[in-house]
Design a protein around this motif. Structure first.
Motif, PDB file in Angstrom:
ATOM      1  N   TRP A  50       0.833  -1.211   0.000  1.00 40.08           N
ATOM      2  CA  TRP A  50       0.000   0.000   0.000  1.00 40.08           C
ATOM      3  C   TRP A  50       0.871   1.266   0.000  1.00 40.08           C
ATOM      4  O   TRP A  50       0.553   2.259  -0.656  1.00 40.08           O
ATOM      5  CB  TRP A  50      -0.912  -0.007   1.217  1.00 40.08           C
TER       6      TRP A  50
ATOM      7  N   GLY B 229       3.701   1.568  -1.317  1.00 43.95           N
ATOM      8  CA  GLY B 229       4.471   1.700  -2.543  1.00 43.95           C
ATOM      9  C   GLY B 229       5.833   1.056  -2.523  1.00 43.95           C
ATOM     10  O   GLY B 229       6.633   1.261  -3.434  1.00 43.95           O
TER      11      GLY B 229
ATOM     12  N   SER C 203       8.425  -1.750  -3.242  1.00 40.93           N
ATOM     13  CA  SER C 203       8.472  -2.789  -4.271  1.00 40.93           C
ATOM     14  C   SER C 203       8.385  -4.172  -3.636  1.00 40.93           C
ATOM     15  O   SER C 203       9.131  -4.489  -2.707  1.00 40.93           O
ATOM     16  CB  SER C 203       9.774  -2.678  -5.071  1.00 40.93           C
TER      17      SER C 203
ATOM     18  N   SER D 208      -0.693   3.453  -8.089  1.00 36.69           N
ATOM     19  CA  SER D 208      -0.348   2.898  -6.782  1.00 36.69           C
ATOM     20  C   SER D 208      -1.600   2.354  -6.098  1.00 36.69           C
ATOM     21  O   SER D 208      -2.725   2.628  -6.511  1.00 36.69           O
ATOM     22  CB  SER D 208       0.267   3.987  -5.898  1.00 36.69           C
ATOM     23  N   HIS D 209      -1.376   1.573  -5.046  1.00 38.35           N
ATOM     24  CA  HIS D 209      -2.501   1.099  -4.240  1.00 38.35           C
ATOM     25  C   HIS D 209      -3.307   2.273  -3.691  1.00 38.35           C
ATOM     26  O   HIS D 209      -4.538   2.245  -3.664  1.00 38.35           O
ATOM     27  CB  HIS D 209      -2.000   0.244  -3.077  1.00 38.35           C
ATOM     28  N   ARG D 210      -2.594   3.298  -3.245  1.00 37.29           N
ATOM     29  CA  ARG D 210      -3.259   4.446  -2.637  1.00 37.29           C
ATOM     30  C   ARG D 210      -4.215   5.113  -3.622  1.00 37.29           C
ATOM     31  O   ARG D 210      -5.290   5.583  -3.255  1.00 37.29           O
ATOM     32  CB  ARG D 210      -2.225   5.445  -2.126  1.00 37.29           C
ATOM     33  N   GLN D 211      -3.848   5.131  -4.896  1.00 33.97           N
ATOM     34  CA  GLN D 211      -4.685   5.768  -5.907  1.00 33.97           C
ATOM     35  C   GLN D 211      -5.902   4.932  -6.273  1.00 33.97           C
ATOM     36  O   GLN D 211      -7.008   5.464  -6.439  1.00 33.97           O
ATOM     37  CB  GLN D 211      -3.864   6.020  -7.180  1.00 33.97           C
TER      38      GLN D 211
ATOM     39  N   TYR E 254      -6.582   1.199  -5.260  1.00 34.34           N
ATOM     40  CA  TYR E 254      -7.007  -0.063  -4.662  1.00 34.34           C
ATOM     41  C   TYR E 254      -8.358   0.021  -3.969  1.00 34.34           C
ATOM     42  O   TYR E 254      -9.105  -0.953  -3.940  1.00 34.34           O
ATOM     43  CB  TYR E 254      -5.964  -0.597  -3.669  1.00 34.34           C
TER      44      TYR E 254
END
Length: 452
Positions: free
Chosen positions: A18, A20, A22, A419-422, A424
């Protein structure tokens, strides 16, 4: 304590993904940490378990990732994706662009195309379609996920997915097990997912749409049939290879040690998709005539590598976790869920293991290996049709498997450059909440009405 270590490692993996970090770094580090704290040999776990599993995934799926990325790149730079998007937007209107993309992904996956391949193939189409209609870019991953990761994977009767095939050996069922309940579950997933995505599109109105694809300028001169032919060929060739062409060939040589002492049943699906993508790529090159072909192919090949190795790293993490004492304790504890309503216990056990492993097929395989016989025996005692058990287990594994550490989620976000934040949160709503609610509904209906 051993179980707690696994849960903490899983939580750290989800949190790191989450944030970011890797997974190429995060997955082996956490696998080594939890192995060391569990008393397992770290170096042996890394080289003999983690890398063996990760390498096996690369060996098995490299052709799909490579061909899928090449195909998607050619469709984008040639203007074919933009041409199709323009046609869809003109025919259905901007208000139905999300539904059009969901159905396009659903057709491909129901036709037998791997969801990883669909993610590559759908991205250029989604990018062009969302740019054409002004929809927010952050909804693209969730829209693809709804079409590829949900109802066509576990619910629709007859779907050729591995998640629909695994229960057949344990329960003696067919791919069309409990078709009525499967259709109901599919409609719930599709309906709830579409409601959420439409609401989000309204809430995010005015947010930036994706940039137009590089080949957008060429789309006006490309006939629609030439743009659409390569995509349509994927499902057609996959089906033809699996049903007619490969079974007609003499493949007895597969039993030789040189070819892995296997048989056609084990490689038919992979061969079918490799052939289909190869045909689609050739058709795309011939029909769309993209500019700077070598540059497009080189960039496509490079684009395949990061999603492939991200997913392989997660597979390695899951393999290490599965060897630890805590995992055995966890698996054994699930045996206690066999009491009470067999449908509920089957759903809970398979869903929990799918969530831990980040894989619907992996969680289902473990659950059925450990509890499958007990489930079937308990179903007989309670008068539950094995077909109903099949459909409940399949749908149950398609919910918690799509947590942030899921390989398909990592791959999809990587392809979309998000990203997950954007993105998920929306994936969670359409690919976790929707399937979980659909599973609860068919358990209730099945308990009252039986399989139908």
């Amino acid at each position: 304590m051993a179980v707690l270590l696994i849960l903490v490692a899983l939580g750290l993996l989800i949190a790191g993904a989450w944030a970011g970090v890797s997974v190429l770094v995060l997955a082996p580090v956490l696998a080594a940490l939890v192995a060391a704290l569990s008393g397992a040999p770290v170096l042996a776990g890394y080289t003999q378990v983690f890398m063996e599993a990760a390498g096996g995934f690369v060996v098995a799926f490299f052709p799909l990732f490579l061909l899928g990325a090449l195909f998607g790149r050619v469709m984008e730079v040639s203007g074919a994706a933009q041409r199709i998007a323009t046609a869809i937007a003109g025919a259905l209107g901007a208000g139905n662009a999300i539904l059009a993309l969901v159905l396009a992904c659903a057709v491909l996956t129901y036709g037998g195309v791997s969801l990883f391949v669909v993610a590559f193939a759908a991205w250029p189409l989604a990018r062009a379609l969302f740019a054409e209609t002004g929809l927010p870019a952050r909804l693209i991953p969730a829209t693809i996920a709804l079409g590829a990761f949900t109802f066509t994977m576990t619910a629709l009767p007859g779907t050729p997915s591995i998640q629909n095939a695994i229960p057949m050996a344990t329960f003696g069922t067919t791919p069309f097990a409990a078709p009525g309940l499967g259709v109901i579950a599919a409609l719930v997933m599709l309906g709830l997912g579409m409601v959420w995505l439409r609401l989000r599109a309204r809430w995010l109105a005015g947010e930036d749409a994706p940039a137009r694809p590089e080949g957008g300028a060429a789309q006006g001169t490309l006939p629609l049939w030439r743009a659409a032919l390569p995509i349509l060929s994927v499902a057609v060739v996959t089906l033809a290879m699996g049903v007619a062409i490969l079974p007609a060939l003499d493949t007895g040589y597969l039993a030789l040690p040189l070819y892995g002492e296997t048989d056609l049943a084990r490689v038919k699906g992979l061969w079918s998709v490799i052939a289909a993508l190869s045909v689609a790529l050739v058709l795309a090159l011939l029909a769309t005539r993209p500019p700077q072909v070598m540059q497009a192919l080189n960039k496509g090949a490079e684009a395949a590598l990061l999603p492939l190795f991200n997913t392989a790293s997660l597979v390695g993490f899951g393999a290490v976790i599965a060897t630890l004492p805590g995992f055995e304790i966890l698996r054994a504890s699930l045996d206690g869920l066999s009491g009470g309503n067999v449908l509920i216990s089957a759903a809970l056990s398979s869903s929990a293991l799918a969530g831990i492993t980040g894989s619907a097929s992996g969680g289902m395989s473990i659950a059925l290996d450990v509890l499958g016989v007990a489930m079937l025996a308990e179903a007989a005692v309670q008068g539950v049709d094995p077909a109903l058990l099949h459909r409940v287990v399949a749908v149950a594994t398609g919910g918690l498997d799509t947590l942030p550490h899921n390989g398909a989620v990592i791959t999809l976000l990587g392809i979309c450059g998000m990203s997950h934040r954007q993105a998920y949160g929306d994936i969670f709503m359409v690919a976790v909440i929707g399937p979980v609610l659909a599973c609860a509904l068919i358990i209730g209906l099945g308990t009252v009405l039986g399989a139908f």
